[in-house]
Design an enzyme around this catalytic site. Structure first.
Site, PDB file in Angstrom:
ATOM      1  N   CYS A 129       0.889  -1.167  -0.058  1.00 24.62           N
ATOM      2  CA  CYS A 129      -0.077   0.206   0.017  1.00 24.62           C
ATOM      3  C   CYS A 129       0.983   1.123  -0.046  1.00 24.62           C
ATOM      4  O   CYS A 129       2.016   1.208   0.853  1.00 24.62           O
ATOM      5  CB  CYS A 129      -1.088  -0.080   1.402  1.00 24.62           C
ATOM      6  N   ARG A 180       4.913   0.298  -6.047  1.00 23.68           N
ATOM      7  CA  ARG A 180       4.955  -0.483  -4.938  1.00 23.68           C
ATOM      8  C   ARG A 180       3.855  -1.644  -5.091  1.00 23.68           C
ATOM      9  O   ARG A 180       3.898  -2.753  -4.320  1.00 23.68           O
ATOM     10  CB  ARG A 180       4.584   0.552  -3.750  1.00 23.68           C
ATOM     11  N   TRP A 198      -3.152  -2.533  -1.594  1.00 18.62           N
ATOM     12  CA  TRP A 198      -2.556  -3.941  -2.103  1.00 18.62           C
ATOM     13  C   TRP A 198      -3.348  -4.835  -1.147  1.00 18.62           C
ATOM     14  O   TRP A 198      -3.261  -5.010   0.205  1.00 18.62           O
ATOM     15  CB  TRP A 198      -1.087  -4.180  -2.047  1.00 18.62           C
ATOM     16  N   ASN A 253      -1.640   1.734   5.932  1.00 17.80           N
ATOM     17  CA  ASN A 253      -0.772   0.567   5.219  1.00 17.80           C
ATOM     18  C   ASN A 253      -0.472  -0.548   6.533  1.00 17.80           C
ATOM     19  O   ASN A 253       0.039  -0.054   7.519  1.00 17.80           O
ATOM     20  CB  ASN A 253       0.426   1.140   4.694  1.00 17.80           C
ATOM     21  N   GLY A 254      -0.628  -1.891   6.376  1.00 20.08           N
ATOM     22  CA  GLY A 254      -0.306  -2.468   7.354  1.00 20.08           C
ATOM     23  C   GLY A 254      -1.299  -3.550   7.734  1.00 20.08           C
ATOM     24  O   GLY A 254      -2.354  -3.692   6.841  1.00 20.08           O
ATOM     25  N   GLU A 289      18.389 -16.914  -9.481  1.00 22.87           N
ATOM     26  CA  GLU A 289      17.889 -15.515  -9.698  1.00 22.87           C
ATOM     27  C   GLU A 289      17.277 -15.151 -11.247  1.00 22.87           C
ATOM     28  O   GLU A 289      16.132 -14.579 -11.300  1.00 22.87           O
ATOM     29  CB  GLU A 289      18.838 -14.367  -9.477  1.00 22.87           C
ATOM     30  N   LYS A 328      13.533 -13.994 -11.852  1.00 21.77           N
ATOM     31  CA  LYS A 328      13.160 -12.826 -12.597  1.00 21.77           C
ATOM     32  C   LYS A 328      12.126 -13.132 -13.852  1.00 21.77           C
ATOM     33  O   LYS A 328      11.364 -12.390 -13.865  1.00 21.77           O
ATOM     34  CB  LYS A 328      14.368 -12.288 -13.612  1.00 21.77           C
ATOM     35  N   GLU A 334       8.662 -13.880 -12.398  1.00 20.13           N
ATOM     36  CA  GLU A 334       7.827 -12.586 -11.869  1.00 20.13           C
ATOM     37  C   GLU A 334       7.334 -11.643 -12.974  1.00 20.13           C
ATOM     38  O   GLU A 334       6.249 -11.376 -12.885  1.00 20.13           O
ATOM     39  CB  GLU A 334       8.900 -11.751 -11.073  1.00 20.13           C
ATOM     40  N   HIS A 339      18.497 -35.714 -10.292  1.00 17.14           N
ATOM     41  CA  HIS A 339      18.014 -36.312  -9.121  1.00 17.14           C
ATOM     42  C   HIS A 339      16.506 -35.765  -9.497  1.00 17.14           C
ATOM     43  O   HIS A 339      15.563 -35.929  -8.356  1.00 17.14           O
ATOM     44  CB  HIS A 339      18.376 -35.881  -8.153  1.00 17.14           C
ATOM     45  N   LYS A 398       6.455  -3.890  -4.364  1.00 15.97           N
ATOM     46  CA  LYS A 398       7.755  -3.842  -4.336  1.00 15.97           C
ATOM     47  C   LYS A 398       8.457  -3.831  -2.809  1.00 15.97           C
ATOM     48  O   LYS A 398       9.493  -4.507  -2.514  1.00 15.97           O
ATOM     49  CB  LYS A 398       8.021  -2.325  -4.801  1.00 15.97           C
TER      50      LYS A 398
END
Ligand code: F6R
Length: 612
Positions: A2, A27, A73, A99-100, A485, A489, A492, A508, A607
């Site tokens: 948020c 964000r 969010w 926010n929270g 990584e 990427k 996402e 394996h 973010k």
């Protein structure tokens, strides 16, 4: 997550608030809203983007010089118009953005329903503003006091802004666990979740501390107190951020701009810290803890996501160079699994945003057990930077693209400097080797610049592979975190399923996935376990998999086997992650663009992840 913006001053609030919301879009969010007071308290909100809100308010009354605005969010309740913030109090006299998460909201809601309150949304936020008004009326106290009393009943995290129809000269802000910055202008205040909406108006800021309430009155000085009623003196700091850093600067996306900034951002993270000619590494921020670090029996690295991958590179570096055992932990697991933490442990917390809730909680846990906590953060003044005992900023500049790129390479650069410094102090590295590595590290920004020249080739590659629904990324040693990584990427931002694996582990299990449809990206640079990786490539080829190999310039063996090779400059094995990551960032970027995905704001992602 948020985003919060607030304004009080002589100007019209609406344009400032909207601009702020656009700046906070990075964000991550799914609805947006705004509330402004003049003779009335006007509140508009809608599911969707900030641009949808802007359309929605067209032709409506948006005048007023005090207001609050929010991007949400979703946590409690689906993303829709009703759950969007701001929320009204019962009488519609107050409006709140948040926010929270209020963890005990269900209990509070039940109590208030018993007292006749009616709720419209499924959110925890609406409960908080009802509670504040309930206290204000029943206890007959000022709004400021009601906020303070309410926050003492609340369990959870919050950054909140409140305005009131009755008092168009007062804006109240408070925080616990979620960030909040107050910009101080000429007779005006700008409030936001981070400095990005503020920087074009003022450079003077105050970061609210945990459990602080700010009473922001028109024409008066900023007043702070804690939720325990203790007066505090605002500590005014000057922002180093500049406006250009928050804009795309001619690039199509922030992510591409940030990938291209890496020669500079890596240099910035070494600036004033590395002097190869004199053989000096100096990390001023942690100099008081140098001896502790040098004598550490164990280092624990805690982080999430991409920062965790940087931590894995750190593990290889510290063990290789400084011979200190390292454990790399997902912060979310560490905090809940009763870990063994000793007073002589050094904990390194890595975070781009410096606000990640799990990392913050893991730090608090390690701190309570007496460990020394060092931070590696990008955002100056962030919560993690403030709760750690000491730390070093990565100085990568603002990272707006949700997918982390330049922050990763800056984190790895800092970990490299730390490991080299400790190794030198401990004597676990020969002087000549140390000097050789410092010289090579200094050349890395140029080599990243050279690596970026593969961009057109990668674009071609991306065109070929946009069809793929799955990708496998393989690497060994220092290149294993690079594989993880690269896979992260891709998933996402392009929503293609991708897995990173240590190359030898493939047989394996994941080898069962390989067929002629399956692209396998292998980081096969010429040092370390190169020959073994060549064998792993052969195993993939024998099953008709398609190999995209990242190789060292001049490679011949892998070239014979791979379907596509991407060359990167020669460097020391331990610096390869700083180069090999770059083509993988570009590959995911171009595939995402070709698949028409929202590269800078991928679906469902935020973010800075300020909830656990
Ligand atoms: C990936 C990404 C996330 C973050 C993670 C931790 O591109 O951005 O995986 O790395 O959410 O965030 P910070 O580093 O801010 O703690």
């Amino acid at each position: 997550m948020c985003g919060i913006v607030g304004y009080i001053g002589p100007k019209q609030a609406f344009p400032i608030l909207m601009k702020g919301l656009y700046r906070l879009e990075y964000r991550g969010y799914d609805s947006a809203g705004i509330a402004i007071v003049d003779s009335d308290l006007k509140l508009y909100k809608t599911k969707g983007k900030v641009s949808d809100l802007e359309k929605f308010v067209q032709g409506k009354d948006i005048s007023g010089t005090i207001g609050i605005a929010h991007t949400r969010w979703a946590t409690h309740g689906e993303p829709n118009d009703i759950n969007a913030h701001p929320h009204y109090s019962q009488s519609k006299n107050l409006a709140l953005i948040h926010n929270g998460i209020i963890e005990n909201y269900a209990l509070l809601k039940e109590e208030m329903i018993g007292r006749g309150h009616q709720f419209n949304s499924d959110t925890d936020t609406e409960v908080l503003i009802h509670l504040i008004e309930d206290i204000q009326i029943n206890e007959n106290v000022s709004l400021e006091e009601a906020v303070r009393m309410a926050l003492n009943q609340v369990i959870g995290a919050y950054a909140i802004l409140i305005i009131s129809r009755d008092n168009p000269d007062l804006l109240i802000a408070a925080r616990k666990g979620s960030p909040m910055v107050i910009g101080i202008g000429d007779d005006e205040f700008f409030i936001a979740s981070d400095a990005s909406p503020i920087v074009e108006f003022t450079k003077e800021v105050v970061y609210l501390e945990e459990e602080e309430i700010a009473c922001i009155r028109r024409g008066e000085k900023l007043k702070l107190k804690t939720i325990h009623n203790k007066d505090k003196t605002p500590f005014i700091q000057s922002l180093e951020l500049n406006l250009e850093a928050l804009e795309k600067g001619g690039y199509e996306h922030f992510m591409l701009k940030e990938i291209y900034e890496q020669p500079q951002s890596i240099m910035d993270s070494m600036r004033g810290r590395l002097n190869a000619e004199k053989g000096i590494v100096k990390l001023g921020g942690i100099s008081d803890y140098e001896n502790k670090l040098t004598n550490a029996k164990r280092i624990i690295i805690i982080a999430c996501g991409t920062s965790w991958h940087a931590g894995l590179v750190g593990e290889y570096l510290f063990e290789d160079l400084a011979r200190i055992p390292v454990e790399v932990e997902y912060a979310s697991e560490f905090r809940y699994r009763h870990p063994i933490i000793n007073e002589d442990d050094i904990v390194i917390a890595i975070s781009q945003s410096g606000e990640t809730a799990d990392t913050l909680a893991a730090i608090e846990l390690a701190k309570s057990k007496g460990a020394t906590i060092l931070g590696i953060c990008n955002v100056v003044g962030s919560s993690i930077a403030r709760v750690t005992h000491a730390g070093s900023y990565t100085h990568a500049g603002p990272e707006i693209g949700v997918a982390s790129t330049k922050a990763f390479t800056a984190q790895v650069t800092l970990l490299t400097l730390m490991a080299l410094d400790i190794a030198h102090r401990k004597g676990t590295i020969e002087m000549s080797r140390y000097r050789q590595l410092l010289n090579e590290l200094e050349s890395i920004p140029d080599k990243v610049r050279e690596t970026l020249k593969v961009d057109d080739q990668i674009k071609e590659l991306a065109r070929i592979y946009t069809y793929a629904r799955n990708f496998l990324y393989l690497g060994r040693g220092y290149n294993f975190p690079v594989a993880l990584e690269g896979a992260l990427k891709l998933k996402e931002i392009s929503y293609i399923h991708a897995e990173g694996y240590p190359a030898a582990e493939m047989k394996h299990g994941p080898i069962a996935l390989i067929d002629r449809e399956m692209p396998v990206v292998v980081i096969a640079t010429n040092k370390g376990t190169y020959d073994k990786v060549v064998s792993n490539i052969q195993e993939v080829k024998a099953r008709n998999g398609k190999i995209i190999a990242i190789v060292t310039k001049g490679d011949t063996a892998v070239k014979k086997l791979a379907d596509y090779v991407v060359e990167i400059p020669e460097t020391e094995e331990l610096f390869v992650p700083l180069l090999a990551t770059v083509p993988l960032q570009l590959l995911s970027y171009h595939i995402a663009v070709m698949r028409d995905c929202n590269v800078d704001m991928p679906r469902n992602l935020a973010k800075s992840v300020t909830v656990e």
